[in-house]
Design a protein around this motif. Structure first.
Motif, PDB file in Angstrom:
ATOM      1  N   TRP A  53       0.858  -1.173   0.000  1.00  0.00           N
ATOM      2  CA  TRP A  53       0.000   0.000   0.000  1.00  0.00           C
ATOM      3  C   TRP A  53       0.897   1.227   0.000  1.00  0.00           C
ATOM      4  CZ3 TRP A  53      -2.180   2.489   4.920  1.00  0.00           C
ATOM      5  CH2 TRP A  53      -2.995   3.577   4.592  1.00  0.00           C
ATOM      6  N   ARG A  54       0.772   2.035  -1.036  1.00  0.00           N
ATOM      7  CA  ARG A  54       1.563   3.260  -1.137  1.00  0.00           C
ATOM      8  C   ARG A  54       0.835   4.357  -0.350  1.00  0.00           C
ATOM      9  NH1 ARG A  54       5.754   4.886  -4.969  1.00  0.00           N
ATOM     10  NH2 ARG A  54       5.591   2.710  -5.494  1.00  0.00           N
ATOM     11  N   VAL A  55       1.311   4.594   0.868  1.00  0.00           N
ATOM     12  CA  VAL A  55       0.697   5.572   1.755  1.00  0.00           C
ATOM     13  C   VAL A  55       0.931   6.986   1.234  1.00  0.00           C
ATOM     14  CG1 VAL A  55       0.631   6.428   4.134  1.00  0.00           C
ATOM     15  CG2 VAL A  55       1.074   4.012   3.687  1.00  0.00           C
ATOM     16  N   ARG A  56       2.146   7.256   0.779  1.00  0.00           N
ATOM     17  CA  ARG A  56       2.547   8.522   0.160  1.00  0.00           C
ATOM     18  C   ARG A  56       3.420   8.168  -1.037  1.00  0.00           C
ATOM     19  NH1 ARG A  56       4.345  12.178   5.334  1.00  0.00           N
ATOM     20  NH2 ARG A  56       2.256  12.462   6.162  1.00  0.00           N
ATOM     21  N   PRO A  57       3.758   9.137  -1.848  1.00  0.00           N
ATOM     22  CA  PRO A  57       4.628   8.811  -2.979  1.00  0.00           C
ATOM     23  C   PRO A  57       5.994   8.258  -2.571  1.00  0.00           C
ATOM     24  CG  PRO A  57       3.572  10.917  -3.359  1.00  0.00           C
ATOM     25  CD  PRO A  57       3.218  10.502  -1.960  1.00  0.00           C
ATOM     26  N   ASN A  58       6.449   8.571  -1.347  1.00  0.00           N
ATOM     27  CA  ASN A  58       7.760   8.085  -0.917  1.00  0.00           C
ATOM     28  C   ASN A  58       7.672   7.089   0.253  1.00  0.00           C
ATOM     29  OD1 ASN A  58       6.951   9.982   0.979  1.00  0.00           O
ATOM     30  ND2 ASN A  58       9.023  10.751   1.300  1.00  0.00           N
ATOM     31  N   VAL A  59       6.472   6.643   0.634  1.00  0.00           N
ATOM     32  CA  VAL A  59       6.295   5.682   1.737  1.00  0.00           C
ATOM     33  C   VAL A  59       5.399   4.536   1.261  1.00  0.00           C
ATOM     34  CG1 VAL A  59       5.428   5.328   4.063  1.00  0.00           C
ATOM     35  CG2 VAL A  59       6.528   7.492   3.481  1.00  0.00           C
ATOM     36  N   THR A  60       5.909   3.305   1.430  1.00  0.00           N
ATOM     37  CA  THR A  60       5.150   2.114   1.060  1.00  0.00           C
ATOM     38  C   THR A  60       5.036   1.201   2.271  1.00  0.00           C
ATOM     39  OG1 THR A  60       5.981   2.223  -1.207  1.00  0.00           O
ATOM     40  CG2 THR A  60       5.030   0.132  -0.508  1.00  0.00           C
ATOM     41  N   LEU A  61       3.841   0.723   2.519  1.00  0.00           N
ATOM     42  CA  LEU A  61       3.577  -0.219   3.602  1.00  0.00           C
ATOM     43  C   LEU A  61       3.301  -1.589   2.973  1.00  0.00           C
ATOM     44  CD1 LEU A  61       2.998  -0.650   6.672  1.00  0.00           C
ATOM     45  CD2 LEU A  61       0.606  -0.157   6.129  1.00  0.00           C
ATOM     46  N   SER A  62       4.057  -2.579   3.398  1.00  0.00           N
ATOM     47  CA  SER A  62       3.866  -3.955   2.911  1.00  0.00           C
ATOM     48  C   SER A  62       3.393  -4.818   4.073  1.00  0.00           C
ATOM     49  CB  SER A  62       5.174  -4.520   2.369  1.00  0.00           C
ATOM     50  OG  SER A  62       5.651  -3.727   1.315  1.00  0.00           O
ATOM     51  N   TYR A  63       2.420  -5.677   3.815  1.00  0.00           N
ATOM     52  CA  TYR A  63       1.905  -6.551   4.863  1.00  0.00           C
ATOM     53  C   TYR A  63       1.522  -7.884   4.251  1.00  0.00           C
ATOM     54  CZ  TYR A  63      -2.320  -4.482   2.898  1.00  0.00           C
ATOM     55  OH  TYR A  63      -3.277  -4.026   2.039  1.00  0.00           O
ATOM     56  N   GLY A  64       1.541  -8.893   5.089  1.00  0.00           N
ATOM     57  CA  GLY A  64       1.192 -10.215   4.599  1.00  0.00           C
ATOM     58  C   GLY A  64       0.982 -11.183   5.742  1.00  0.00           C
ATOM     59  N   LEU A  65       0.505 -12.352   5.371  1.00  0.00           N
ATOM     60  CA  LEU A  65       0.257 -13.410   6.337  1.00  0.00           C
ATOM     61  C   LEU A  65       0.649 -14.742   5.707  1.00  0.00           C
ATOM     62  CD1 LEU A  65      -0.949 -14.032   9.165  1.00  0.00           C
ATOM     63  CD2 LEU A  65      -3.110 -14.471   7.997  1.00  0.00           C
ATOM     64  N   ARG A  66       1.429 -15.514   6.439  1.00  0.00           N
ATOM     65  CA  ARG A  66       1.866 -16.828   5.976  1.00  0.00           C
ATOM     66  C   ARG A  66       1.288 -17.881   6.909  1.00  0.00           C
ATOM     67  NH1 ARG A  66       6.310 -18.951   3.026  1.00  0.00           N
ATOM     68  NH2 ARG A  66       6.955 -20.979   3.782  1.00  0.00           N
ATOM     69  N   TYR A  67       0.851 -18.994   6.347  1.00  0.00           N
ATOM     70  CA  TYR A  67       0.355 -20.114   7.134  1.00  0.00           C
ATOM     71  C   TYR A  67       1.164 -21.344   6.758  1.00  0.00           C
ATOM     72  CZ  TYR A  67      -2.651 -23.720   9.042  1.00  0.00           C
ATOM     73  OH  TYR A  67      -3.122 -24.785   9.745  1.00  0.00           O
ATOM     74  N   GLU A  68       1.662 -22.038   7.773  1.00  0.00           N
ATOM     75  CA  GLU A  68       2.470 -23.232   7.554  1.00  0.00           C
ATOM     76  C   GLU A  68       1.850 -24.406   8.298  1.00  0.00           C
ATOM     77  OE1 GLU A  68       6.407 -22.401   8.869  1.00  0.00           O
ATOM     78  OE2 GLU A  68       6.707 -20.810   7.423  1.00  0.00           O
ATOM     79  N   VAL A  69       1.967 -25.574   7.709  1.00  0.00           N
ATOM     80  CA  VAL A  69       1.468 -26.787   8.343  1.00  0.00           C
ATOM     81  C   VAL A  69       2.422 -27.933   8.019  1.00  0.00           C
ATOM     82  CG1 VAL A  69      -0.038 -27.441   6.425  1.00  0.00           C
ATOM     83  CG2 VAL A  69      -0.599 -28.197   8.733  1.00  0.00           C
ATOM     84  N   GLN A  70       2.588 -28.825   8.977  1.00  0.00           N
ATOM     85  CA  GLN A  70       3.411 -30.011   8.806  1.00  0.00           C
ATOM     86  C   GLN A  70       2.678 -31.212   9.386  1.00  0.00           C
ATOM     87  OE1 GLN A  70       7.131 -28.730  10.819  1.00  0.00           O
ATOM     88  NE2 GLN A  70       8.108 -29.770   9.122  1.00  0.00           N
ATOM     89  N   THR A  71       2.826 -32.346   8.732  1.00  0.00           N
ATOM     90  CA  THR A  71       2.371 -33.571   9.367  1.00  0.00           C
ATOM     91  C   THR A  71       3.413 -33.934  10.419  1.00  0.00           C
ATOM     92  OG1 THR A  71       3.477 -34.880   7.674  1.00  0.00           O
ATOM     93  CG2 THR A  71       1.165 -34.385   7.306  1.00  0.00           C
ATOM     94  N   ASN A  72       3.109 -34.832  11.302  1.00  0.00           N
ATOM     95  CA  ASN A  72       3.962 -35.256  12.415  1.00  0.00           C
ATOM     96  C   ASN A  72       4.068 -34.204  13.517  1.00  0.00           C
ATOM     97  OD1 ASN A  72       4.500 -37.589  10.947  1.00  0.00           O
ATOM     98  ND2 ASN A  72       6.360 -36.750  10.077  1.00  0.00           N
ATOM     99  N   VAL A  73       3.416 -33.058  13.352  1.00  0.00           N
ATOM    100  CA  VAL A  73       3.376 -32.022  14.381  1.00  0.00           C
ATOM    101  C   VAL A  73       1.902 -31.690  14.581  1.00  0.00           C
ATOM    102  CG1 VAL A  73       4.060 -29.688  15.010  1.00  0.00           C
ATOM    103  CG2 VAL A  73       5.615 -31.099  13.689  1.00  0.00           C
ATOM    104  N   SER A  74       1.433 -31.763  15.803  1.00  0.00           N
ATOM    105  CA  SER A  74      -0.007 -31.608  16.027  1.00  0.00           C
ATOM    106  C   SER A  74      -0.457 -30.152  16.049  1.00  0.00           C
ATOM    107  CB  SER A  74      -0.399 -32.286  17.337  1.00  0.00           C
ATOM    108  OG  SER A  74       0.274 -31.664  18.416  1.00  0.00           O
ATOM    109  N   ASP A  75       0.459 -29.193  16.094  1.00  0.00           N
ATOM    110  CA  ASP A  75       0.084 -27.780  16.126  1.00  0.00           C
ATOM    111  C   ASP A  75      -0.386 -27.335  14.750  1.00  0.00           C
ATOM    112  OD1 ASP A  75      -0.224 -25.144  16.856  1.00  0.00           O
ATOM    113  OD2 ASP A  75       1.880 -24.653  16.614  1.00  0.00           O
ATOM    114  N   ARG A  76      -1.579 -26.762  14.668  1.00  0.00           N
ATOM    115  CA  ARG A  76      -2.129 -26.293  13.397  1.00  0.00           C
ATOM    116  C   ARG A  76      -2.413 -24.790  13.430  1.00  0.00           C
ATOM    117  NH1 ARG A  76      -0.343 -30.560  11.724  1.00  0.00           N
ATOM    118  NH2 ARG A  76      -1.588 -32.349  11.188  1.00  0.00           N
TER     119      ARG A  76
END
Length: 131
Positions: free
Chosen positions: A40-63
């Motif tokens: 998101w370009r807040v101003r012509p010289n300022v950019t805000l970047s955001y995101g969300l990552r989701y990871e999952v593995q078998t053999n680990v019960s945390d989801r």
């Protein structure tokens, strides 16, 4: 020399370890992740970047492995739309998770007390010195 005298002089074995059982195992592991992000370009010289990552593995019960990411880029002197800034200052934050390797899973399965047992003896005295 007797074992007590050898130990008093700083020598001798301090630990004896032996594993017993069936070391042959097999296991599978599946890793998956998805990431969504935007800028998101807040101003012509300022950019805000955001995101969300989701990871999952078998053999680990945390989801619940959601990992947010946030970053800001500021270009001093780049206020006008046609001017190109000479430098950009960036800061960012993110949560990152370590992967649980398949080797750790195999070790946990192997030393479960049934498949394979590990015996550890502290300060063993059954090794006699050679003459």
């Amino acid at each position: 020399m007797p074992a007590g005298q050898i130990r008093a002089l700083g020598g001798g074995a301090t630990q004896f370890t032996i594993n017993a059982g069936n070391p042959a195992l097999s296991a599978n592991q599946f890793d998956a992740s998805v990431f969504a992000g935007d800028d998101w370009r807040v101003r012509p010289n300022v950019t805000l970047s955001y995101g969300l990552r989701y990871e999952v593995q078998t053999n680990v019960s945390d989801r619940h492995d959601f990992a947010p990411r946030l970053a800001v880029a500021w270009a001093p002197g780049g206020r006008a739309r046609g001017s190109a800034p000479k430098s950009v200052i960036r800061v960012g934050f993110g949560m990152f998770y370590d992967r649980f390797s398949l080797a750790n899973t195999l070790t946990a399965l192997r030393f479960d007390g049934i498949v394979q047992q590990q015996y550890v003896l502290a300060n063993p005295d059954f090794f006699r010195p050679c003459r």
